[in-house]
Scaffold this motif. Structure first.
Motif, PDB file in Angstrom:
ATOM      1  N   UNK A  55      40.994 -27.728 -12.090  1.00 27.92           N
ATOM      2  CA  UNK A  55      41.660 -27.094 -13.209  1.00 27.92           C
ATOM      3  C   UNK A  55      43.161 -26.947 -12.991  1.00 27.92           C
ATOM      4  N   UNK A  56      43.668 -27.312 -11.826  1.00 29.64           N
ATOM      5  CA  UNK A  56      45.098 -27.145 -11.553  1.00 29.64           C
ATOM      6  C   UNK A  56      45.904 -28.204 -12.290  1.00 29.64           C
ATOM      7  N   UNK A  57      46.988 -27.788 -12.931  1.00 29.71           N
ATOM      8  CA  UNK A  57      47.808 -28.762 -13.676  1.00 29.71           C
ATOM      9  C   UNK A  57      48.662 -29.601 -12.732  1.00 29.71           C
ATOM     10  N   UNK A  58      49.079 -30.743 -13.216  1.00 30.65           N
ATOM     11  CA  UNK A  58      50.003 -31.587 -12.457  1.00 30.65           C
ATOM     12  C   UNK A  58      51.386 -30.952 -12.460  1.00 30.65           C
ATOM     13  N   UNK A  59      52.189 -31.303 -11.491  1.00 29.06           N
ATOM     14  CA  UNK A  59      53.546 -30.757 -11.376  1.00 29.06           C
ATOM     15  C   UNK A  59      54.385 -31.219 -12.565  1.00 29.06           C
ATOM     16  N   UNK A  79      55.078 -34.796 -11.537  1.00 28.28           N
ATOM     17  CA  UNK A  79      53.804 -35.327 -11.997  1.00 28.28           C
ATOM     18  C   UNK A  79      52.739 -35.415 -10.915  1.00 28.28           C
ATOM     19  N   UNK A  80      53.003 -34.860  -9.750  1.00 24.13           N
ATOM     20  CA  UNK A  80      52.039 -34.924  -8.650  1.00 24.13           C
ATOM     21  C   UNK A  80      50.765 -34.163  -8.992  1.00 24.13           C
ATOM     22  N   UNK A  81      49.635 -34.697  -8.565  1.00 24.20           N
ATOM     23  CA  UNK A  81      48.334 -34.058  -8.795  1.00 24.20           C
ATOM     24  C   UNK A  81      47.997 -33.060  -7.697  1.00 24.20           C
ATOM     25  N   UNK A  82      48.757 -33.045  -6.613  1.00 27.95           N
ATOM     26  CA  UNK A  82      48.413 -32.261  -5.438  1.00 27.95           C
ATOM     27  C   UNK A  82      49.031 -30.863  -5.475  1.00 27.95           C
ATOM     28  N   UNK A 104      52.375 -21.677  -9.215  1.00 29.56           N
ATOM     29  CA  UNK A 104      51.841 -22.972  -8.832  1.00 29.56           C
ATOM     30  C   UNK A 104      52.927 -23.651  -8.005  1.00 29.56           C
ATOM     31  N   UNK A 105      52.514 -24.408  -6.968  1.00 29.51           N
ATOM     32  CA  UNK A 105      53.466 -25.049  -6.069  1.00 29.51           C
ATOM     33  C   UNK A 105      53.104 -26.527  -5.940  1.00 29.51           C
ATOM     34  N   UNK A 106      54.135 -27.350  -5.902  1.00 28.20           N
ATOM     35  CA  UNK A 106      53.953 -28.784  -5.677  1.00 28.20           C
ATOM     36  C   UNK A 106      54.379 -29.085  -4.244  1.00 28.20           C
ATOM     37  N   UNK A 107      53.487 -29.613  -3.409  1.00 25.62           N
ATOM     38  CA  UNK A 107      53.859 -29.901  -2.024  1.00 25.62           C
ATOM     39  C   UNK A 107      54.767 -31.126  -1.878  1.00 25.62           C
ATOM     40  N   UNK A 108      54.830 -31.975  -2.888  1.00 25.50           N
ATOM     41  CA  UNK A 108      55.640 -33.185  -2.777  1.00 25.50           C
ATOM     42  C   UNK A 108      57.114 -32.954  -3.099  1.00 25.50           C
ATOM     43  N   UNK A 109      57.396 -32.135  -4.120  1.00 32.23           N
ATOM     44  CA  UNK A 109      58.799 -31.915  -4.489  1.00 32.23           C
ATOM     45  C   UNK A 109      59.238 -30.466  -4.308  1.00 32.23           C
ATOM     46  N   UNK A 110      58.314 -29.592  -3.886  1.00 30.80           N
ATOM     47  CA  UNK A 110      58.575 -28.172  -3.630  1.00 30.80           C
ATOM     48  C   UNK A 110      58.923 -27.398  -4.900  1.00 30.80           C
ATOM     49  N   UNK A 111      58.527 -27.908  -6.057  1.00 28.76           N
ATOM     50  CA  UNK A 111      58.767 -27.211  -7.320  1.00 28.76           C
ATOM     51  C   UNK A 111      57.754 -26.075  -7.465  1.00 28.76           C
TER      52      UNK A 111
END
Length: 123
Positions: free
Chosen positions: A5-9, A13-16, A24-31
């Motif tokens: 259920x987690x949205x993409x960044x 656009x990362x799925x992780x 919510x945190x994106x591990x690829x871009x740190x957003x």
């Protein structure tokens, strides 16, 4: 929330993505972003994409509209007169608009053209 259920960044656009408290945190871009704020921004964007006529009425594909002021047409000997009825308009997607023209239509006597929604009213 489950991982499904987690949205993409929204930034890359990362799925992780993962949840960290209320964010919510994106591990690829740190957003980092708040899902509530992202939903509010998405609804504002949808409202901004809504096309309204000169009187503020929402327009949809297939509506009939009436021109509210004389419109000069480049290369034509006469303008489109105020009160001209245009049938079956099509809304132009926001990313395809050129110069603020947000309606595709065929005007009798002039052919296919684009108009601005601020120059027409719903019939």
């Amino acid at each position: 929330m489950t991982d499904d259920a987690l949205p993409a960044c929204p930034a890359c656009g990362s799925e992780f993505t993962y949840a960290m408290g209320d964010l919510m945190v994106c591990p690829e871009c740190a957003h980092e972003w708040s899902p509530a704020e992202a939903e509010a921004a998405a609804s504002e964007l949808a409202a901004a994409d809504e096309v309204r006529d000169a009187n503020g009425n929402p327009l949809t594909d297939g509506d009939d509209v009436i021109v509210v002021k004389d419109l000069p047409v480049k290369g034509a000997p006469k303008p489109i007169k105020s009160g001209t009825k245009v049938r079956g308009i099509r809304l132009v997607p926001a990313d395809n608009r050129v110069g603020g023209h947000d309606l595709d239509c065929k005007v009798d006597g002039f052919g296919a053209m684009q108009l601005k929604s601020s120059l027409v009213r719903k019939a």
